[in-house]
Motif scaffolding. Structure first.
Motif, mmCIF file in Angstrom:
data_model
loop_
_atom_site.group_PDB
_atom_site.id
_atom_site.type_symbol
_atom_site.label_atom_id
_atom_site.label_comp_id
_atom_site.label_asym_id
_atom_site.label_seq_id
_atom_site.Cartn_x
_atom_site.Cartn_y
_atom_site.Cartn_z
ATOM 1 N N ASP A 57 14.365 39.254 -30.923
ATOM 2 C CA ASP A 57 15.402 39.126 -31.951
ATOM 3 C C ASP A 57 15.247 40.240 -32.976
ATOM 4 O O ASP A 57 14.486 40.108 -33.942
ATOM 5 C CB ASP A 57 15.315 37.761 -32.636
ATOM 6 N N PRO A 58 15.956 41.355 -32.801
ATOM 7 C CA PRO A 58 15.781 42.486 -33.715
ATOM 8 C C PRO A 58 16.185 42.183 -35.151
ATOM 9 O O PRO A 58 15.669 42.786 -36.079
ATOM 10 C CB PRO A 58 16.674 43.575 -33.109
ATOM 11 N N LEU A 59 17.089 41.235 -35.353
ATOM 12 C CA LEU A 59 17.536 40.931 -36.712
ATOM 13 C C LEU A 59 16.396 40.354 -37.546
ATOM 14 O O LEU A 59 16.297 40.620 -38.744
ATOM 15 C CB LEU A 59 18.719 39.961 -36.688
ATOM 16 N N THR A 60 15.530 39.557 -36.921
ATOM 17 C CA THR A 60 14.377 39.020 -37.649
ATOM 18 C C THR A 60 13.158 39.932 -37.528
ATOM 19 O O THR A 60 12.292 39.926 -38.408
ATOM 20 C CB THR A 60 14.013 37.613 -37.127
ATOM 21 N N ALA A 61 13.062 40.712 -36.451
ATOM 22 C CA ALA A 61 11.908 41.594 -36.262
ATOM 23 C C ALA A 61 11.985 42.830 -37.163
ATOM 24 O O ALA A 61 10.948 43.335 -37.605
ATOM 25 C CB ALA A 61 11.803 42.021 -34.808
ATOM 26 N N LEU A 62 13.196 43.307 -37.422
ATOM 27 C CA LEU A 62 13.362 44.469 -38.296
ATOM 28 C C LEU A 62 13.300 44.033 -39.762
ATOM 29 O O LEU A 62 13.748 42.942 -40.115
ATOM 30 C CB LEU A 62 14.699 45.155 -38.013
ATOM 31 N N ASN A 63 12.755 44.902 -40.602
ATOM 32 C CA ASN A 63 12.668 44.622 -42.038
ATOM 33 C C ASN A 63 14.045 44.817 -42.669
ATOM 34 O O ASN A 63 14.604 45.920 -42.625
ATOM 35 C CB ASN A 63 11.646 45.556 -42.687
ATOM 36 N N PRO A 64 14.625 43.783 -43.282
ATOM 37 C CA PRO A 64 15.999 43.886 -43.792
ATOM 38 C C PRO A 64 16.167 44.806 -44.994
ATOM 39 O O PRO A 64 17.284 45.226 -45.302
ATOM 40 C CB PRO A 64 16.343 42.438 -44.164
ATOM 41 N N VAL A 65 15.048 45.128 -45.687
ATOM 42 C CA VAL A 65 15.170 45.941 -46.911
ATOM 43 C C VAL A 65 14.803 47.403 -46.679
ATOM 44 O O VAL A 65 14.790 48.194 -47.616
ATOM 45 C CB VAL A 65 14.308 45.355 -48.054
ATOM 46 N N LEU A 66 14.512 47.763 -45.435
ATOM 47 C CA LEU A 66 14.213 49.156 -45.114
ATOM 48 C C LEU A 66 15.251 49.697 -44.147
ATOM 49 O O LEU A 66 15.732 48.966 -43.276
ATOM 50 C CB LEU A 66 12.819 49.287 -44.483
ATOM 51 N N THR A 67 15.577 50.969 -44.281
ATOM 52 C CA THR A 67 16.508 51.584 -43.341
ATOM 53 C C THR A 67 15.821 51.752 -41.984
ATOM 54 O O THR A 67 14.594 51.683 -41.872
ATOM 55 C CB THR A 67 16.969 52.966 -43.836
ATOM 56 N N ILE A 68 16.632 51.996 -40.953
ATOM 57 C CA ILE A 68 16.079 52.241 -39.619
ATOM 58 C C ILE A 68 15.156 53.452 -39.648
ATOM 59 O O ILE A 68 14.079 53.445 -39.052
ATOM 60 C CB ILE A 68 17.219 52.449 -38.597
ATOM 61 N N GLU A 69 15.556 54.489 -40.373
ATOM 62 C CA GLU A 69 14.735 55.697 -40.485
ATOM 63 C C GLU A 69 13.365 55.379 -41.071
ATOM 64 O O GLU A 69 12.332 55.834 -40.554
ATOM 65 C CB GLU A 69 15.443 56.738 -41.363
ATOM 66 N N GLU A 70 13.321 54.580 -42.121
ATOM 67 C CA GLU A 70 12.052 54.244 -42.762
ATOM 68 C C GLU A 70 11.142 53.449 -41.823
ATOM 69 O O GLU A 70 9.925 53.634 -41.817
ATOM 70 C CB GLU A 70 12.307 53.444 -44.037
ATOM 71 N N GLN A 71 11.742 52.589 -41.019
ATOM 72 C CA GLN A 71 10.934 51.748 -40.136
ATOM 73 C C GLN A 71 10.380 52.520 -38.942
ATOM 74 O O GLN A 71 9.237 52.311 -38.543
ATOM 75 C CB GLN A 71 11.772 50.547 -39.677
ATOM 76 N N VAL A 72 11.166 53.412 -38.386
ATOM 77 C CA VAL A 72 10.654 54.256 -37.295
ATOM 78 C C VAL A 72 9.612 55.234 -37.848
ATOM 79 O O VAL A 72 8.593 55.511 -37.197
ATOM 80 C CB VAL A 72 11.802 55.020 -36.605
ATOM 81 N N GLU A 73 9.843 55.710 -39.058
ATOM 82 C CA GLU A 73 8.932 56.674 -39.670
ATOM 83 C C GLU A 73 7.535 56.082 -39.869
ATOM 84 O O GLU A 73 6.531 56.793 -39.763
ATOM 85 C CB GLU A 73 9.492 57.150 -41.008
ATOM 86 N N GLU A 74 7.457 54.775 -40.151
ATOM 87 C CA GLU A 74 6.155 54.130 -40.339
ATOM 88 C C GLU A 74 5.272 54.286 -39.101
ATOM 89 O O GLU A 74 4.069 54.518 -39.207
ATOM 90 C CB GLU A 74 6.336 52.644 -40.668
ATOM 91 N N VAL A 75 5.868 54.157 -37.931
ATOM 92 C CA VAL A 75 5.107 54.313 -36.682
ATOM 93 C C VAL A 75 4.601 55.743 -36.568
ATOM 94 O O VAL A 75 3.441 55.976 -36.189
ATOM 95 C CB VAL A 75 5.991 53.959 -35.467
ATOM 96 N N LEU A 76 5.451 56.694 -36.876
ATOM 97 C CA LEU A 76 5.062 58.107 -36.772
ATOM 98 C C LEU A 76 3.959 58.457 -37.772
ATOM 99 O O LEU A 76 3.058 59.243 -37.453
ATOM 100 C CB LEU A 76 6.291 58.993 -37.017
ATOM 101 N N LYS A 77 4.019 57.871 -38.969
ATOM 102 C CA LYS A 77 2.982 58.124 -39.975
ATOM 103 C C LYS A 77 1.614 57.637 -39.515
ATOM 104 O O LYS A 77 0.593 58.278 -39.751
ATOM 105 C CB LYS A 77 3.340 57.424 -41.290
ATOM 106 N N VAL A 78 1.596 56.493 -38.855
ATOM 107 C CA VAL A 78 0.327 55.891 -38.415
ATOM 108 C C VAL A 78 -0.322 56.697 -37.302
ATOM 109 O O VAL A 78 -1.540 56.916 -37.310
ATOM 110 C CB VAL A 78 0.563 54.431 -37.945
#
Length: 311
Positions: free
Chosen positions: A95-116
């Motif tokens: 369920d991507p609607l609950t798995a994705l953070n509602p207060v962050l953009t898609i860019e910010e959420q993908v970027e977190e993986v790249l930062k790590v």
């Protein structure tokens, strides 16, 4: 040597011995796809999460081990596991609607993986994000990257989840019911996307679903789960052409639109019968099944089944 090996995985409630997943074993070579199929609550998703050593609150491993290219995932320290999650093994949640953070953009959420996992500059991360979104079929990636999850359709949210999972360049991708919330047309599109990504990236894929049509399309082999354990495992076409377990036979009959209703409700994992867990629903009604629990039998080099009929 197998690339991924799960041995006697047993998980259950903390504080009392109540297994919810019991003695699950399977192995995969690099590039193979395993389909895990079964009803809700049978332990499919719990098994998938365990490959990342992620357990829901109150769930602990009782026994067993998981090996990734010979490395024990249950024995390495958490700091080492942190490097594996998202990098070598990634998961797409249902369920991507609950798995994705509602207060962050898609860019910010993908970027977190790249930062790590990567030492990229800000510019390199942004370019990589646009590339990933484009790769999963999101048009106008620069615009969509700035969207919040609620601004995207269900299909686009799922594609964004896939982009996040791919961001670390994983070797193993776990897809946990990735098409459940989508309409049939979008389901086909996501399946096609997963198939293409698997081939292009040479991914080892674990596809978890309750839908036999979906798993037949993607999987090289299928593990049928019932009441927390594997009741049958075989190459996909072998399973469809020669299903051995009564539960598998019933599932395939339903898939082929033959009227074979399942008797009674699934077994309660907190109050499992002494004998066969499928016994109350089974059309065989064998005497042994009422008394003792069957082991997973090796029928031949590629087919295993848990049923007294084959003892």
């Amino acid at each position: 040597m197998n690339f991924l090996e799960v041995k006697d995985l047993t998980l259950g409630l903390k504080g009392a011995y109540l297994p919810l997943v019991e003695k699950v074993s399977f192995s995969l070579k690099k590039g193979q796809t395993l389909g895990i199929v079964g009803e809700s609550g049978c332990g499919k998703s719990l098994t998938g999460l365990s490959l990342l050593r992620l357990f829901p609150p109150g769930i602990i491993p009782y026994q067993g081990n998981i090996f990734l290219d010979g490395l024990s995932l249950f024995e390495i320290p958490e700091r080492e596991l942190y490097k594996i999650r998202g990098k070598r093994i990634a998961i797409i949640l249902q369920d991507p609607l609950t798995a994705l953070n509602p207060v962050l953009t898609i860019e910010e959420q993908v970027e977190e993986v790249l930062k790590v996992h990567f030492n990229f500059s800000k510019k390199e991360r942004r370019e990589r994000i646009y590339q990933l979104l484009s790769e999963v079929g999101i048009a106008e990636p620069k615009i969509r990257a700035r969207s919040y999850p609620h601004e995207l359709s269900g299909g686009l949210r799922q594609r964004a989840m896939i982009a996040m999972a791919l961001a670390g360049n994983p070797e193993i991708l776990i897809a946990d019911e990735p098409t459940t919330a989508l309409d049939p047309t979008l389901q086909i599109q996501i399946l096609e996307l997963l198939k293409i990504l698997k081939e292009e990236r040479q991914l080892t894929l674990i596809f978890i679903t309750h839908d036999l049509a979906l798993v037949r399309y993607l999987a090289d082999q299928i593990a049928v789960f019932y009441a927390g354990e594997i009741v049958e495992i075989a190459p996909t076409e072998v399973l469809f052409q020669n299903p051995l377990h009564p539960y598998t036979q019933t599932l395939i009959s339903i898939f082929e639109k033959v009227e074979v209703p399942l008797k009674t409700l699934p077994v309660n994992l907190l109050n499992k019968p002494k004998g066969c867990r499928y016994g109350e629903r089974c059309f065989l009604d064998c005497k042994e099944g009422h008394k003792e629990h069957p082991e997973l039998l090796q029928i031949n080099s590629f087919h295993r089944v848990r049923c007294w009929k084959y003892v």
